[in-house]
Design a protein around this motif. Sequence first.
Motif, PDB file in Angstrom:
ATOM      1  N   UNK A 233     -27.058 -13.619   9.718  1.00 56.33           N
ATOM      2  CA  UNK A 233     -27.986 -12.742   9.722  1.00 56.33           C
ATOM      3  C   UNK A 233     -27.683 -11.628   8.415  1.00 56.33           C
ATOM      4  N   UNK A 234     -28.627 -11.210   7.562  1.00 57.91           N
ATOM      5  CA  UNK A 234     -28.338 -10.361   6.711  1.00 57.91           C
ATOM      6  C   UNK A 234     -28.210  -8.933   7.487  1.00 57.91           C
ATOM      7  N   UNK A 235     -27.548  -8.045   6.822  1.00 62.19           N
ATOM      8  CA  UNK A 235     -27.211  -6.648   7.696  1.00 62.19           C
ATOM      9  C   UNK A 235     -26.847  -5.643   6.669  1.00 62.19           C
ATOM     10  N   UNK A 236     -26.837  -4.271   7.262  1.00 62.99           N
ATOM     11  CA  UNK A 236     -26.306  -3.507   6.441  1.00 62.99           C
ATOM     12  C   UNK A 236     -24.808  -2.929   7.108  1.00 62.99           C
ATOM     13  N   UNK A 237     -23.871  -3.040   6.427  1.00 69.33           N
ATOM     14  CA  UNK A 237     -22.402  -2.910   6.961  1.00 69.33           C
ATOM     15  C   UNK A 237     -21.812  -1.450   6.515  1.00 69.33           C
ATOM     16  N   UNK A 238     -21.185  -1.007   7.359  1.00 67.73           N
ATOM     17  CA  UNK A 238     -20.304   0.158   6.718  1.00 67.73           C
ATOM     18  C   UNK A 238     -18.744  -0.019   7.081  1.00 67.73           C
ATOM     19  N   UNK A 239     -18.190  -0.091   5.877  1.00 69.73           N
ATOM     20  CA  UNK A 239     -16.678  -0.605   5.976  1.00 69.73           C
ATOM     21  C   UNK A 239     -15.945   0.655   6.170  1.00 69.73           C
ATOM     22  N   UNK A 240     -14.802   0.309   7.112  1.00 69.49           N
ATOM     23  CA  UNK A 240     -13.764   1.522   7.685  1.00 69.49           C
ATOM     24  C   UNK A 240     -12.909   1.629   6.465  1.00 69.49           C
ATOM     25  N   UNK A 241     -12.213   2.801   6.567  1.00 64.14           N
ATOM     26  CA  UNK A 241     -11.252   3.014   5.608  1.00 64.14           C
ATOM     27  C   UNK A 241     -10.153   1.851   5.892  1.00 64.14           C
ATOM     28  N   UNK A 242      -9.270   1.773   4.858  1.00 68.26           N
ATOM     29  CA  UNK A 242      -8.142   0.775   5.096  1.00 68.26           C
ATOM     30  C   UNK A 242      -6.843   1.353   5.451  1.00 68.26           C
ATOM     31  N   UNK A 243      -6.388   1.012   6.719  1.00 64.21           N
ATOM     32  CA  UNK A 243      -5.517   1.783   7.527  1.00 64.21           C
ATOM     33  C   UNK A 243      -4.197   1.405   6.989  1.00 64.21           C
ATOM     34  N   UNK A 244      -4.250   0.104   6.552  1.00 61.30           N
ATOM     35  CA  UNK A 244      -2.853  -0.332   6.188  1.00 61.30           C
ATOM     36  C   UNK A 244      -2.576   0.592   5.027  1.00 61.30           C
ATOM     37  N   UNK A 245      -3.427   0.713   3.919  1.00 59.01           N
ATOM     38  CA  UNK A 245      -3.230   1.591   2.628  1.00 59.01           C
ATOM     39  C   UNK A 245      -3.160   2.983   3.062  1.00 59.01           C
ATOM     40  N   UNK A 246      -3.367   3.488   4.175  1.00 59.88           N
ATOM     41  CA  UNK A 246      -2.841   4.744   4.735  1.00 59.88           C
ATOM     42  C   UNK A 246      -1.447   5.052   5.170  1.00 59.88           C
ATOM     43  N   UNK A 247      -0.988   3.929   5.403  1.00 61.12           N
ATOM     44  CA  UNK A 247       0.540   4.012   6.038  1.00 61.12           C
ATOM     45  C   UNK A 247       1.587   4.708   5.181  1.00 61.12           C
ATOM     46  N   UNK A 248       1.408   4.336   3.639  1.00 59.35           N
ATOM     47  CA  UNK A 248       2.502   5.062   2.839  1.00 59.35           C
ATOM     48  C   UNK A 248       2.359   6.854   2.883  1.00 59.35           C
ATOM     49  N   UNK A 249       1.097   7.025   3.092  1.00 60.39           N
ATOM     50  CA  UNK A 249       0.683   8.644   3.051  1.00 60.39           C
ATOM     51  C   UNK A 249       1.313   9.160   4.544  1.00 60.39           C
ATOM     52  N   UNK A 250       1.005   8.522   5.469  1.00 59.28           N
ATOM     53  CA  UNK A 250       1.650   8.975   6.771  1.00 59.28           C
ATOM     54  C   UNK A 250       3.367   8.919   6.877  1.00 59.28           C
ATOM     55  N   UNK A 251       3.572   7.737   6.215  1.00 60.95           N
ATOM     56  CA  UNK A 251       5.121   7.789   6.013  1.00 60.95           C
ATOM     57  C   UNK A 251       5.647   9.059   5.373  1.00 60.95           C
ATOM     58  N   UNK A 252       4.995   9.468   4.148  1.00 62.72           N
ATOM     59  CA  UNK A 252       5.380  10.558   3.506  1.00 62.72           C
ATOM     60  C   UNK A 252       5.659  11.770   4.405  1.00 62.72           C
ATOM     61  N   UNK A 253       4.740  12.106   5.600  1.00 65.08           N
ATOM     62  CA  UNK A 253       4.908  13.266   6.609  1.00 65.08           C
ATOM     63  C   UNK A 253       6.420  12.946   7.236  1.00 65.08           C
ATOM     64  N   UNK A 254       6.539  11.698   7.683  1.00 68.79           N
ATOM     65  CA  UNK A 254       7.923  11.478   8.595  1.00 68.79           C
ATOM     66  C   UNK A 254       9.194  11.618   7.809  1.00 68.79           C
ATOM     67  N   UNK A 255       8.971  11.128   6.475  1.00 67.69           N
ATOM     68  CA  UNK A 255      10.437  11.362   5.632  1.00 67.69           C
ATOM     69  C   UNK A 255      10.517  12.794   5.154  1.00 67.69           C
ATOM     70  N   UNK A 256       9.575  13.478   5.023  1.00 75.34           N
ATOM     71  CA  UNK A 256       9.838  14.889   4.448  1.00 75.34           C
ATOM     72  C   UNK A 256       9.681  15.984   5.291  1.00 75.34           C
ATOM     73  N   UNK A 257       9.674  15.394   6.568  1.00 71.64           N
ATOM     74  CA  UNK A 257       9.452  16.663   7.569  1.00 71.64           C
ATOM     75  C   UNK A 257       8.160  17.367   7.538  1.00 71.64           C
TER      76      UNK A 257
END
Length: 431
Positions: A233-257
């Motif tokens: 069935x054809x539909x209108x989709x909304x794509x979630x943000x890419x959580x794997x692509x977010x991981x380096x940014x979250x890691x930045x908080x962890x490694x820099x305090x």
Amino acid sequence: MSTSRPVPWPAPTTVAPVHAEVSVPGSKSITNRALVLAALADGPGQIDGALDSRDTRLMADALGTLGATMTWDGDSITVVPGPLHGGEVRCGLAGTVLRFLPAVATLADGEVVFTADEEARHRPMSTTLDSLTALGADIVGSGDPDTPLPFRVVGHGGLRGGEVHIDASASSQFVSGLLLAGSRFDEGVTVVHEGAAIPSQPHVEMTVAMLREAGVHVDVEFNRWHVSPGPVRARHRQVEPDLSNATPFLAAAAVTGGSVLVRDWPQTTTQPGDQFRTILSDMGAEVEYHAHTRSLLVRGTGPLNGISWDMHDIGELTPTVAALCALATGPSTLSGIAHLRGHETDRLAALEAELTAVGCGVTQTADGLVIDPAPLHAPDGAVWHTYADHRMATAGAVLGLVVPGIVIEDITTTTKTLPDFESRWQQMIAG
């Protein structure tokens, strides 16, 4: 072959904690599945929040070659299905194009030739080609089992389908590729997995959920999936943000305090990247999910703990996690990831080589890595090699925040899934 030229990039180092709010574009995995389903649907559809990257453009262009019409407007894509026909599918380095579209090509009227970048030509493909042949497809291989590309799928406007037994222990994409097109086969498709556990199982769950959202009937038992024949069935989709692509940014908080907040984090999701928050918590970071604002906040609170983690379902996170483990106060064991030897590169060998080059102790095991931290340093003139692998590039960037002198061999590899990584990274550091 890939036409991109290496662009050495001195990874930015910061002496201050990173404090930032960031957003990341849509999920590559969801976008490419949505494109396939939209091209096979019973009418025009729309995908909002889509990721515009090399991998998603390769998928859209390939489906356009086969007969669908794709119209991009920012992060929205309008897809109008059309009669499927032959042509050349250029896979680049995109595993989803390589493993999803041969099944679609069996529905075409004409010959479809599959080509790819040199770095992708040795990726495992026999499971896809052999399973489609067993279901009635006409496939002409390269003649070299070690280098399956290029190969040809001679489409006859449809496929018998039925039941097929496969070993998908090298990639969950072997299952998803059959399921996505299965409802268009005359008899549907029943996929039975026989072998070691399937890696990245959440990606199969993502495929099943998206098929059901498109009105396709899917029955699931342990290691067995049945897709009934019928329309998409054809539909209108909304794509979630890419959580794997977010991981380096979250890691930045962890490694820099510092602290990094990622906006629009879904409360429930099938994306494997969601498990990164549990890993960060185990390593000692503070992790908070704010349901009212749909955001995830990570705070670095001090030294990182070593961990022992089975990464089997979240192998794509391994380079970022390995970078964190190299900065921890004790050894870590990452297991369940032997299949990473068949990704864009042999990721285990790549991580061993690059982490060792900056002073970390790394030992490969049969199915993973043992990481023994030591004071890290980048030798003069040393380069963090990327192996045409976007996640190796971002792992180097994470280390570069606290290890001066790291030079990333080719930062343009990040365009595979995050075209503007460099500017987003600089903006994060700037707060």
